[in-house]
Design an enzyme around this catalytic site. Structure first.
Site, PDB file in Angstrom:
ATOM      1  N   ARG A 164      14.014 -19.383 -26.351  1.00 15.28           N
ATOM      2  CA  ARG A 164      12.967 -19.930 -25.574  1.00 15.28           C
ATOM      3  C   ARG A 164      13.179 -19.692 -24.078  1.00 15.28           C
ATOM      4  NH1 ARG A 164      11.312 -24.196 -29.294  1.00 15.28           N
ATOM      5  NH2 ARG A 164      11.231 -23.429 -30.957  1.00 15.28           N
ATOM      6  N   LYS A 250       6.835 -24.665 -45.057  1.00 15.72           N
ATOM      7  CA  LYS A 250       5.758 -24.533 -43.483  1.00 15.72           C
ATOM      8  C   LYS A 250       6.781 -23.652 -43.115  1.00 15.72           C
ATOM      9  CE  LYS A 250       4.466 -26.924 -39.825  1.00 15.72           C
ATOM     10  NZ  LYS A 250       5.608 -24.980 -38.821  1.00 15.72           N
ATOM     11  N   HIS A 274       5.980 -20.863 -36.419  1.00 19.36           N
ATOM     12  CA  HIS A 274       6.314 -21.524 -35.878  1.00 19.36           C
ATOM     13  C   HIS A 274       5.431 -21.094 -34.115  1.00 19.36           C
ATOM     14  CE1 HIS A 274       8.835 -24.957 -35.605  1.00 19.36           C
ATOM     15  NE2 HIS A 274       9.081 -24.990 -34.819  1.00 19.36           N
ATOM     16  N   ARG A 309      -7.789 -21.287 -31.729  1.00 19.15           N
ATOM     17  CA  ARG A 309      -8.126 -22.068 -30.731  1.00 19.15           C
ATOM     18  C   ARG A 309      -9.815 -21.704 -30.584  1.00 19.15           C
ATOM     19  NH1 ARG A 309      -4.115 -22.156 -30.961  1.00 19.15           N
ATOM     20  NH2 ARG A 309      -1.958 -21.072 -28.836  1.00 19.15           N
TER      21      ARG A 309
END
Length: 375
Positions: A164, A250, A274, A309
């Site tokens: 990240r 998942k 993810h 979205r």
């Protein structure tokens, strides 16, 4: 809230209201964020075929695992949700119940399993990060079951933390270290700062009973040390025996893995990369969705998240094989943009856009939406 006409508007307002480290945590992906952007690019590449003169009144209901929901989308699990706005988790749970959507509480949620299930009875699912300690897994599942939760998703795509880089650049480190940059960010976002000061720093209350410590540093270290990084199919077999409810696996992208998961007794598979937060080189979720649906056949339960979205995105995912879709960022952008009113607005926008999309393409119901509407 009424001036925000889409989820992108809510994201822009959330960016203004949140410190950079908080918004970056929500908005960012792994590496240079190619996987994050690929989710959107590949969804937008799916073109729908409108049918005319159909005079439809669309039915958006979906039945999954014997329960009918008013809408075919839900709130994906998000860790550290209350960092994005104090009380965001419960606000979204209440809105999920009000709009009859599934909402998924994470192992690393900033709100307890029990509180989420109480806020959205009958609509709450649980997402498990598999611990190295079997007794922790057993107790989390016990708590979820006793709270009335009957659907559980085990996440399998986090063998270790993703790269990240936006978090690193923003110096997002727990516990917060109030250096000059941190102080300046907080001071320049007074509404967030005051709300957070009043509510208290968010923690990981679902895991606190197993640590003996409750400060952020201890719990963060505990999470890193305890998530099982060598998860195997044998572990999934054991989990299937432990959990008496419906089980989803998942974080699957490979069709071979989806077939294996179902063969081991999973009730469904959850296609996800993810949110682009783990492997930058991973395929877009919608591309993996199509391949997995072809591999598992038309009867298997397949849910999906990754870049959703709008109602058009939902329809795109549906024609590529999804039974139900989830979004995390859409709802938390809403909560960050306007608290509970923003959470409600996000749900309303998605509902309205899905209905509009079905009318525009001339499809009478979510259940009937399939590859016939793919251009």
């Amino acid at each position: 809230m009424k001036t925000m006409s889409c989820i992108a508007d809510m994201a822009k307002r959330a960016r203004r209201r949140l410190p950079a480290f908080a918004f970056g945590f929500l908005d960012g992906g792994s590496g240079e964020e190619g996987g994050l952007h690929r989710n959107r690019e590949r969804l937008e590449a799916v073109v729908l075929k409108p049918r005319s003169c159909t005079a439809v009144i669309p039915d958006t209901r979906v039945t999954l695992f014997g329960q009918t929901y008013a809408q075919p989308f839900g709130v994906a699990p998000v860790g550290m949700g209350n960092l994005l706005w104090p009380g965001a988790d419960l606000a979204l749970a209440r809105q999920a119940k009000a709009h009859d959507l599934p909402v998924v509480v994470s192992t690393v949620s900033t709100t307890t399993i029990e509180a989420m299930a109480e806020a959205a009875p009958g609509n709450t699912w649980f997402q498990l990060y598999y611990s190295r300690q079997p007794e922790i897994n057993r107790d989390l599942l016990r708590r979820a079951w006793e709270a009335g939760i009957r659907v559980m998703a085990v996440t399998v795509d986090v063998p270790l933390a993703g790269d990240r880089r936006r978090d690193v650049r923003n110096r997002f480190i727990l516990p917060f270290r109030p250096g000059p940059r941190f102080v300046a960010e907080v001071a320049s976002h007074p509404a967030w700062a005051l709300a957070t000061a009043k509510a208290g720093s968010p923690g990981f209350p679902n895991l606190a009973p197993y640590t003996g410590e409750v400060d952020g540093q201890t719990l963060s270290a505990f999470i890193t040390a305890q998530i099982k990084d060598d998860l195997s199919w044998d572990d999934l077999k054991g989990l299937r025996q432990m959990w008496q409810g419906k089980l989803l696996v998942k974080g699957l992208l490979a069709p071979e893995d989806a077939v294996t998961a179902l063969a081991l007794g999973a009730d469904g598979v959850w296609v996800s990369n993810h949110g682009g937060r783990q492997l930058d080189a991973a395929p877009a979720a919608v591309d993996a969705l199509a391949v997995i649906r072809a591999a598992v056949g038309p009867e298997a339960v397949v849910v999906m998240d990754g870049g959703i979205r709008s109602g058009e995105d939902m329809a795109r995912a549906r024609v590529m094989g999804a039974d139900v879709v989830f979004s995390g960022r859409s709802f938390y952008y809403g909560a960050a943009a306007g608290g509970e009113a923003g959470a409600a607005r996000a749900a309303e926008l998605l509902k309205a856009d899905l209905r509009r999309t079905l009318i525009q393409i001339g499809c009478p119901s979510w259940a009937e939406l399939d590859r016939r509407w793919l251009w």
